[in-house]
Design a protein around this motif. Structure first.
Motif, PDB file in Angstrom:
ATOM      1  N   GLY A  66       1.947   2.588   2.258  1.00 60.01           N
ATOM      2  CA  GLY A  66       2.007   2.264   0.636  1.00 60.01           C
ATOM      3  C   GLY A  66       2.604   3.038  -0.155  1.00 60.01           C
ATOM      4  N   SER A  67       2.708   4.350   0.158  1.00 63.02           N
ATOM      5  CA  SER A  67       3.530   5.449  -0.480  1.00 63.02           C
ATOM      6  C   SER A  67       4.824   4.975  -0.436  1.00 63.02           C
ATOM      7  N   GLN A  68       5.398   4.671   0.775  1.00 64.00           N
ATOM      8  CA  GLN A  68       6.700   4.454   0.814  1.00 64.00           C
ATOM      9  C   GLN A  68       7.375   3.055   0.266  1.00 64.00           C
ATOM     10  N   LEU A  69       6.342   2.197   0.053  1.00 63.54           N
ATOM     11  CA  LEU A  69       7.001   1.004  -0.498  1.00 63.54           C
ATOM     12  C   LEU A  69       6.906   1.029  -2.092  1.00 63.54           C
ATOM     13  N   SER A  70       6.320   1.968  -2.688  1.00 64.35           N
ATOM     14  CA  SER A  70       6.209   2.048  -4.164  1.00 64.35           C
ATOM     15  C   SER A  70       7.757   2.288  -4.738  1.00 64.35           C
ATOM     16  N   PRO A  71       7.993   1.762  -5.770  1.00 67.91           N
ATOM     17  CA  PRO A  71       9.476   1.690  -6.362  1.00 67.91           C
ATOM     18  C   PRO A  71       9.334   3.143  -7.286  1.00 67.91           C
ATOM     19  N   GLU A  72       8.387   3.816  -7.415  1.00 67.22           N
ATOM     20  CA  GLU A  72       8.478   5.035  -8.057  1.00 67.22           C
ATOM     21  C   GLU A  72       8.163   6.138  -7.051  1.00 67.22           C
ATOM     22  N   SER A 108       0.524   7.523  -4.934  1.00 69.12           N
ATOM     23  CA  SER A 108      -0.747   8.168  -4.427  1.00 69.12           C
ATOM     24  C   SER A 108      -1.071   7.618  -2.935  1.00 69.12           C
ATOM     25  N   GLY A 109      -0.659   6.230  -2.614  1.00 74.70           N
ATOM     26  CA  GLY A 109      -0.828   5.551  -1.546  1.00 74.70           C
ATOM     27  C   GLY A 109      -1.950   4.612  -1.987  1.00 74.70           C
ATOM     28  N   ILE A 110      -2.559   3.876  -0.882  1.00 75.98           N
ATOM     29  CA  ILE A 110      -3.579   3.060  -1.119  1.00 75.98           C
ATOM     30  C   ILE A 110      -4.839   3.892  -1.457  1.00 75.98           C
ATOM     31  N   GLU A 111      -5.520   3.306  -2.719  1.00 75.21           N
ATOM     32  CA  GLU A 111      -6.790   3.735  -3.420  1.00 75.21           C
ATOM     33  C   GLU A 111      -7.726   2.838  -3.180  1.00 75.21           C
TER      34      GLU A 111
END
Length: 219
Positions: free
Chosen positions: A122-128, A132-135
């Motif tokens: 989830g953290s790696q997929l973020s465009p920014e 924080s990863g999956i919350e």
């Protein structure tokens, strides 16, 4: 409203604490005479209903207790084989509780490791940068909430979708972890948490959260 369970996962993805705090409503307990009018079979070290449905008991449900005594896999708490016990007419009438199969310790360890990996993805997929990863993950029957500390420890709570105050609860659990695990001279970082005061205060926090829905100042 209900809080189903709490998981604490270390920064390597290992499960170091787990607590189930809710008994599913789907469980059904009935008294049977001999012969048992359900077909039970052993599957994955659990005794499951293979055929026959009645009074809330469904195919796939597991035997959870016999005469009020918990069943662990294919054995009762006192070491008797479930299928052998239920095959003896001398043990009838007998009260059997059925419900969804409970996760084994190994399954919980595996799921904690899988969530750790999903969190990283989830953290790696973020465009920014700096995600924080999956919350939170949401289904129709529960929500999974996660809070990760600066040191990489993850606190995960599974709760009813309508349950409020989970963000405050997660931080309260972190506070309890800091006070009763980290300050315990016998506790080693990243290792399983076995501390009676941690257990007691966590259970109290869950009770408060379920009743009040949130934590107020100083709670």
């Amino acid at each position: 409203m209900a809080i189903f369970s709490v998981y604490v996962v270390n920064k390597a993805g290992g499960l170091i604490y787990q607590l189930d705090s809710y008994a599913p409503r789907a469980e059904a307990e009935k008294t049977f005479s001999y012969p048992l009018d359900l077909l039970l079979k052993l599957h994955d070290e659990r005794v499951l209903v293979a055929f026959g449905q009645r009074d809330g008991i469904r195919v796939g449900h597991a035997v959870l207790a016999i005469n009020g005594m918990d069943v662990n896999g294919k054995y009762t708490a006192d070491g008797k084989e479930v299928l052998e016990y239920l095959g003896d007419p001398a043990h009838y009438p007998v009260s059997i509780r059925f419900g969804r199969p409970r996760l084994t310790s190994n399954e919980k360890l595996m799921l904690a490791s899988m969530f750790h990996s999903l969190f990283a993805i989830g953290s790696q997929l973020s465009p920014e940068q700096g995600s924080s990863g999956i919350e939170m993950l949401e289904t129709d029957t529960f929500k999974l909430h996660c809070f990760q500390t600066l040191t990489g420890i993850k606190f995960v709570v599974l709760a009813d979708p309508r349950q409020s105050g989970i963000d405050s609860l997660l931080r309260k659990i972190y506070e309890i972890y800091s006070d009763f695990a980290l300050k315990n001279p016998f506790y080693s970082l990243e290792m399983p948490i076995r501390c009676e005061l941690f257990d007691q205060n966590l259970k109290l926090a869950l009770e408060v959260a379920e009743k009040a829905g949130t934590f107020g100042p100083g709670s």
